[in-house]
Design an enzyme around this catalytic site. Structure first.
Site, PDB file in Angstrom:
ATOM      1  N   GLU A 156       0.748  -1.229  -0.130  1.00 36.07           N
ATOM      2  CA  GLU A 156       0.009  -0.022   0.043  1.00 36.07           C
ATOM      3  C   GLU A 156       0.779   1.286  -0.072  1.00 36.07           C
ATOM      4  OE1 GLU A 156      -2.237  -2.721   2.812  1.00 36.07           O
ATOM      5  OE2 GLU A 156      -0.204  -2.565   2.055  1.00 36.07           O
TER       6      GLU A 156
ATOM      7  N   CYS B  13      -0.538   0.981   7.280  1.00 29.89           N
ATOM      8  CA  CYS B  13      -1.025   1.368   5.848  1.00 29.89           C
ATOM      9  C   CYS B  13      -2.463   2.140   5.920  1.00 29.89           C
ATOM     10  CB  CYS B  13      -1.105   0.093   5.316  1.00 29.89           C
ATOM     11  SG  CYS B  13       0.598  -0.595   4.828  1.00 29.89           S
TER      12      CYS B  13
END
Length: 185
Positions: free
Chosen positions: A65, A96
């Site tokens: 991510e 994330c």
């Protein structure tokens, strides 16, 4: 009573983008990384993609991510990634999830839940926390079985490799010790 037809919550486009994320997860695995891939989409087009690179880059923040958000920021020339959707094969961790909130990603779609560190509803939910300054739509379970299987196969193989390494080390140590005893006599 008639049965109510089950409505597929995900579009064919959603499936297409998650399949691409799974391809990226495979690339991560080929490089010795935990197989997680991510794709960021805006207006039906992929604007950035990434995969786990923490091990190879010696960087705890190099999750799929984060890699994707970094690239997208450069493409859009803005850290705010408004009106975008992130497809990721594994539920985002707290780091994330925080980055996704900070970057203003509108929609997060993930495949497999992370039973140890999931921060999008499994262990905790940063996206619905009262301290969140931005809200995102989170949808889970797209190609969940395939995403889970990809991760489980990786960890099963990794455990087997480590077990074989331990056996080989024990054998070598035992063999060396016996060899040393024979040389002494």
């Amino acid at each position: 009573m008639s049965e109510v037809p089950q409505v597929e919550p995900f579009s064919p486009e959603d499936h297409q983008f998650m399949r691409r994320a799974m391809e990226l997860a495979e690339l991560a695995e080929q490089n010795g990384e935990v197989p997680v891939g991510a794709v960021l989409v805006k207006d039906g087009e992929i604007i950035a993609e990434g995969w786990n690179q923490s091990i190879g880059d010696h960087d705890a923040t190099a999750h799929a991510e984060i890699q994707t958000l970094r690239k997208a920021g450069q493409v859009l020339q803005n850290y705010r990634l408004l009106d975008t959707t992130l497809y990721v094969t594994l539920e985002p961790c707290p780091m994330c999830a925080g980055a996704l909130l900070h970057s203003r990603v509108k929609r997060i779609v993930f495949g497999a839940p992370d039973l140890k560190a999931g921060a999008a509803g499994t262990v905790l939910n940063l996206f619905e926390h009262q301290a969140a300054y931005h809200y995102a739509d989170v949808e889970q379970g797209l190609l969940e079985d395939e995403c889970r299987s990809q991760l489980q196969s990786f960890f099963k193989r990794r455990r087997k490799e480590k077990k074989n390494q331990r056996k080989a080390t024990r054998f070598t140590s035992t063999h060396e010790a016996k060899k040393g005893q024979n040389n002494e006599g």
